[in-house]
Design an enzyme around this catalytic site. Structure first.
Site, PDB file in Angstrom:
ATOM      1  N   ARG A   1       5.216  -4.276  -1.002  1.00  0.00           N
ATOM      2  CA  ARG A   1       4.308  -4.675  -1.185  1.00  0.00           C
ATOM      3  C   ARG A   1       2.926  -3.603  -0.905  1.00  0.00           C
ATOM      4  NH1 ARG A   1       0.795  -8.234   3.130  1.00  0.00           N
ATOM      5  NH2 ARG A   1      -1.109  -8.854   1.818  1.00  0.00           N
TER       6      ARG A   1
ATOM      7  N   GLU B   1      -3.354 -10.408  18.551  1.00  0.00           N
ATOM      8  CA  GLU B   1      -3.596 -10.012  16.994  1.00  0.00           C
ATOM      9  C   GLU B   1      -3.016  -8.803  16.512  1.00  0.00           C
ATOM     10  OE1 GLU B   1      -8.257 -10.099  15.674  1.00  0.00           O
ATOM     11  OE2 GLU B   1      -7.154  -9.967  13.841  1.00  0.00           O
TER      12      GLU B   1
ATOM     13  N   ALA C   1      -3.617 -12.473   5.495  1.00  0.00           N
ATOM     14  CA  ALA C   1      -5.101 -12.677   4.815  1.00  0.00           C
ATOM     15  C   ALA C   1      -6.069 -14.119   5.290  1.00  0.00           C
ATOM     16  CB  ALA C   1      -4.809 -13.091   3.411  1.00  0.00           C
TER      17      ALA C   1
ATOM     18  N   HIS D   1      -2.364  -5.733  13.013  1.00  0.00           N
ATOM     19  CA  HIS D   1      -2.435  -6.008  11.852  1.00  0.00           C
ATOM     20  C   HIS D   1      -1.496  -4.858  11.088  1.00  0.00           C
ATOM     21  CE1 HIS D   1      -4.720  -8.761  10.906  1.00  0.00           C
ATOM     22  NE2 HIS D   1      -5.687  -8.291  11.567  1.00  0.00           N
TER      23      HIS D   1
ATOM     24  N   ARG E   1     -11.063  -0.584   4.922  1.00  0.00           N
ATOM     25  CA  ARG E   1     -10.776  -1.550   4.135  1.00  0.00           C
ATOM     26  C   ARG E   1     -11.627  -1.782   3.393  1.00  0.00           C
ATOM     27  NH1 ARG E   1      -4.293  -3.904   4.192  1.00  0.00           N
ATOM     28  NH2 ARG E   1      -4.996  -4.255   1.790  1.00  0.00           N
TER      29      ARG E   1
ATOM     30  N   ASN F   1       0.442 -11.869  13.181  1.00  0.00           N
ATOM     31  CA  ASN F   1       0.146 -10.662  12.739  1.00  0.00           C
ATOM     32  C   ASN F   1      -0.109 -12.106  10.713  1.00  0.00           C
ATOM     33  OD1 ASN F   1      -1.202  -9.329   9.886  1.00  0.00           O
ATOM     34  ND2 ASN F   1       0.957  -8.169  10.128  1.00  0.00           N
TER      35      ASN F   1
ATOM     36  N   TYR G   1       1.525  -0.314   3.459  1.00  0.00           N
ATOM     37  CA  TYR G   1       2.029  -1.131   4.759  1.00  0.00           C
ATOM     38  C   TYR G   1       3.077  -0.590   4.816  1.00  0.00           C
ATOM     39  CZ  TYR G   1      -1.495  -4.914   3.681  1.00  0.00           C
ATOM     40  OH  TYR G   1      -2.838  -5.600   2.906  1.00  0.00           O
TER      41      TYR G   1
ATOM     42  N   PRO H   1       0.917 -15.399   5.452  1.00  0.00           N
ATOM     43  CA  PRO H   1       1.613 -14.575   3.940  1.00  0.00           C
ATOM     44  C   PRO H   1       1.911 -13.850   3.692  1.00  0.00           C
ATOM     45  CG  PRO H   1      -0.770 -15.759   4.157  1.00  0.00           C
ATOM     46  CD  PRO H   1      -0.501 -15.023   5.626  1.00  0.00           C
ATOM     47  N   ASN H   2       2.394 -13.097   2.498  1.00  0.00           N
ATOM     48  CA  ASN H   2       2.998 -11.747   1.784  1.00  0.00           C
ATOM     49  C   ASN H   2       3.712 -10.734   2.652  1.00  0.00           C
ATOM     50  OD1 ASN H   2       1.629 -13.094  -1.329  1.00  0.00           O
ATOM     51  ND2 ASN H   2      -0.398 -12.485   0.622  1.00  0.00           N
TER      52      ASN H   2
END
Ligand code: DQA
Length: 144
Positions: free
Chosen positions: A17, A97, A76, A99, A106, A73, A22, A9-10
């Site tokens: 964004r 995985e 969330a 990111h 964070r 990725n 990012y 998502p996103n």
């Protein structure tokens, strides 16, 4: 060898964004970089994105028998989705995985990954450069 690069998502909004986190590259830029890396590695890839948890589960199921492994990725959903974790476990596909950001630097809710225990490894914190790194890592894992 065929590999799946799956985005959650996103990530369709990459480029606009929160660019301080990012970066300015778009998902289309990332896809182009992945295609170039795949060509160098001599593999083919499917590049996909969905904002929907179930669609990501479906994509993992559909990867069985088509893809040798997955760069994921999960956005969330990394931090919330038992369903994605179970899909990885159920398919037995090797998953890296990924990111863009270093989630450990964070908010504390990003420090937990529900999918990490069922992934081969994690690459994070290198921005969009992480995608080619993850493809190389997945290819190396599958070639061993
Ligand atoms: C992300 C990190 C996640 O915590 C966040 O929810 C994202 C993007 C990353 O690539 O840095 O959507 O997966």
């Amino acid at each position: 060898m065929h590999l799946l690069v799956l985005n959650g998502p996103n990530l369709n909004l990459l480029g606009t964004r929160e660019p301080a986190i990012y970066g300015h590259e778009t998902l289309a830029d990332v896809e182009a970089a992945c295609m170039a890396t795949a060509a160098k590695l001599g593999v083919s890839i499917t590049f996909a994105q969905s904002n929907h948890e179930g669609a990501l589960v479906d994509a993992l199921h559909e990867a069985r028998g088509k893809s040798a492994g997955v760069v994921l990725n999960a956005g969330a959903y990394t931090h919330t989705s038992v369903a994605l974790r179970d899909a990885i476990g159920a398919t037995s596909l090797p998953v890296i995985e990924l990111h863009l950001s270093n989630t450990h630097a964070r908010e504390s809710f990003r420090h937990v990954s529900l999918i990490a225990p069922v992934c081969v490894g994690v690459i994070q914190g290198f921005g969009t450069a992480g995608y080619p790194l993850a493809l190389q890592a997945l290819h190396g894992h599958l070639s061993r």
